[in-house]
Design a protein around this motif. Sequence first.
Motif, PDB file in Angstrom:
ATOM      1  N   PRO A 244       0.873  -1.164   0.124  1.00 13.09           N
ATOM      2  CA  PRO A 244      -0.057  -0.067   0.058  1.00 13.09           C
ATOM      3  C   PRO A 244       1.058   1.317  -0.092  1.00 13.09           C
ATOM      4  CG  PRO A 244      -0.806  -1.432   1.738  1.00 13.09           C
ATOM      5  CD  PRO A 244       0.442  -2.007   0.936  1.00 13.09           C
ATOM      6  N   TYR A 245       2.091   1.266   0.686  1.00 13.23           N
ATOM      7  CA  TYR A 245       2.813   2.444   0.882  1.00 13.23           C
ATOM      8  C   TYR A 245       3.427   2.671  -0.615  1.00 13.23           C
ATOM      9  CZ  TYR A 245       2.270   2.038   5.811  1.00 13.23           C
ATOM     10  OH  TYR A 245       1.828   1.972   7.059  1.00 13.23           O
ATOM     11  N   VAL A 246       4.034   1.359  -1.289  1.00 12.83           N
ATOM     12  CA  VAL A 246       4.297   1.488  -2.654  1.00 12.83           C
ATOM     13  C   VAL A 246       3.553   2.156  -3.573  1.00 12.83           C
ATOM     14  CG1 VAL A 246       5.527   0.398  -4.645  1.00 12.83           C
ATOM     15  CG2 VAL A 246       5.944  -0.251  -2.196  1.00 12.83           C
ATOM     16  N   GLN A 247       2.310   1.722  -3.410  1.00 10.28           N
ATOM     17  CA  GLN A 247       1.028   2.334  -4.329  1.00 10.28           C
ATOM     18  C   GLN A 247       1.085   3.755  -4.136  1.00 10.28           C
ATOM     19  OE1 GLN A 247      -2.031  -0.335  -3.457  1.00 10.28           O
ATOM     20  NE2 GLN A 247      -1.608  -1.875  -5.241  1.00 10.28           N
ATOM     21  N   GLU A 248       0.944   4.264  -2.974  1.00 11.03           N
ATOM     22  CA  GLU A 248       0.916   5.531  -2.724  1.00 11.03           C
ATOM     23  C   GLU A 248       1.948   6.401  -3.415  1.00 11.03           C
ATOM     24  OE1 GLU A 248       1.839   6.527   1.571  1.00 11.03           O
ATOM     25  OE2 GLU A 248       1.291   8.618   1.258  1.00 11.03           O
ATOM     26  N   ILE A 249       3.162   5.983  -3.390  1.00  7.61           N
ATOM     27  CA  ILE A 249       4.169   6.624  -4.243  1.00  7.61           C
ATOM     28  C   ILE A 249       3.761   6.773  -5.988  1.00  7.61           C
ATOM     29  CG2 ILE A 249       6.579   6.654  -4.757  1.00  7.61           C
ATOM     30  CD1 ILE A 249       6.225   6.908  -1.936  1.00  7.61           C
TER      31      ILE A 249
END
Lengths: 282, 317
Positions: A244-249
């Motif tokens: 989810p954090y990677v997707q935020e980027i």
Amino acid sequence: MVLSKADQQQKEKVFNKLRLKYKDYNDPWGFNLETIKQALEIILPFYKNYFRVRVFGKENIKDTSYMIVSNHTGQVPIDGALITMAFAYEFDQPRVLHSMVERFMAGLPFIGDLSAQTGAILGDRDNCKWLLSQDESILVFPEGTRGINKSTKNFYKLQRFPSGFYRIALQAQRPIVPISVIGAEEMFPFVLQAPKLGKKLGLPSLPIPFNLFPLPAPIDIYIGKPINVPTNLSSDAPEKEIRPYVQEIEESIKMNIEKGLKDRREFFDRVRNPIQDFMKKL
Amino acid sequence: MEEEVKKVLIIGIRGALAQILSRLILENHPTWEILGLDARSVSNIPKQKGLIVKKIRYSRGSFENIFRDHSFDYVYHLARVSHSTNNHSDFTQRLELNVMGTNRILDLSLRFNVKKIIILSTFHVYGALSDNSIFLKEDAPLRASLKFPELRDVVEMDQICSTWIWKYQSKIDSVLLRPCNIVGTEIANSMSQYLKSHLSLKPIDYNPIFQFIHEFDMANVLYRSINDLPTGIYNVATDEFITLRKALKIVGGNGIPFPISLASVMNNFLNLTHLGIAPYLVEYLKYSCLIDNSSLKKHLGDDIFRFKMDESLKLIS
């Protein structure tokens, strides 16, 4: 291509500041400020007058260590050189970004050495960690060759980011700055990919562009707001927790790509404007 | 109170490093007795009180007799045969001496109750590859022979020792040292010769980073291994590093500028030793192989090295 007087002055200012900043810096790849100066001398006229780079979101950057994460476009890594140029030239506190390059490139004669001298080094986890521990900023392209070597129909389609870069940022506890580059795909607008031949030649990819020299596509660099990484998440956390954090980027970069595509300059205005000016004069 | 007499065996006493080590041991422990062995002539080795030197054939029988006749407390195995030629017969001999010979020395040290064995390997075992991480730790894979198969005896010897020291750690203390490039006025290894030579090839297409250690500092690490290093494998390097071009500039070697990538190809047809460059060295002149020294510093402290890197290089110029 000649630089304006203001650009010449700015260039000298930048060199002096860089000299001061990196006077005691020594890295295990052969960082060389004189080579960087020579590289900037060559790239700056292209940056200003050929690609006419505009940088948005400069206010988001402070003089600190970041992991800069960008989309990767344009068949050859000119986007990396232009982002690095932007961070050296456009800010009051210039810094040399350390681009992470492909294994293939790092091992090439002359090129590998020159890259290392200008701060561009093999994109290896330990290398990233070492640089971040020295308060340096690194530039990563998580898409790798999948991003840079897209066929014409896939231009500006962001490829899925693997999570390795995020795990490094987590371990080093460095904020991530998302960057979107618009215009680089048009440097080589018509491209065919020959992956099988490339593989036989030992190349990571083999794009066959219509033009051999990059076209003067106007480049816009959008710098997003720095995204802090969580302090309570381990860098060895399972993929489903990191994703989810990677997707935020990814989303942040995609958003600026869409914005940039709407607001970009006409591709051939560089050619058209002088003709229009000439016609008006007539 | 007089110090207890200890018996030390140094295998490979003809080497400069071994001779500096013997001096260092005897300066600090005048009552100790050292037996220095070598397969090469030992007639030119300066005499020292407490040091006996002997030329022997490196065979199982000779070593057995030596171990039977003396009760060694410490054994230094510094007799790794250099890998600076690519001659096939040399290679076969090297394989026999480095791999089988080392195995025998380890076996005899265990059988004859040696207290500690200290083995000198090299950082070359990690290999010079374009995708090397910086500051390789001791547990990094040993990839030297992937690119240059003639280095497999060096890797094999290191691996035999690595396995052996953990297997017998309850019976004998063992230290395996992997030093970076050792330079100095007395040592005559490939790197020192390369740096000094006016006829050697100087790469124009690559500029790898190197670590150098002065021969005296290396001998001191060997000496301190007896008391200060627990059983284990240790990289030996200073904190400093330098590009090859800068190192050559400091030493003042006026070699022949040449694209070393072409030398790699030529290496298949020519014996590059005539051009002042050991064939295996070609890869190390292209890609960096830097080692991490944190394990060593943990036990020996931060100020173990007397010589700064540029001092070490200036001294050999």
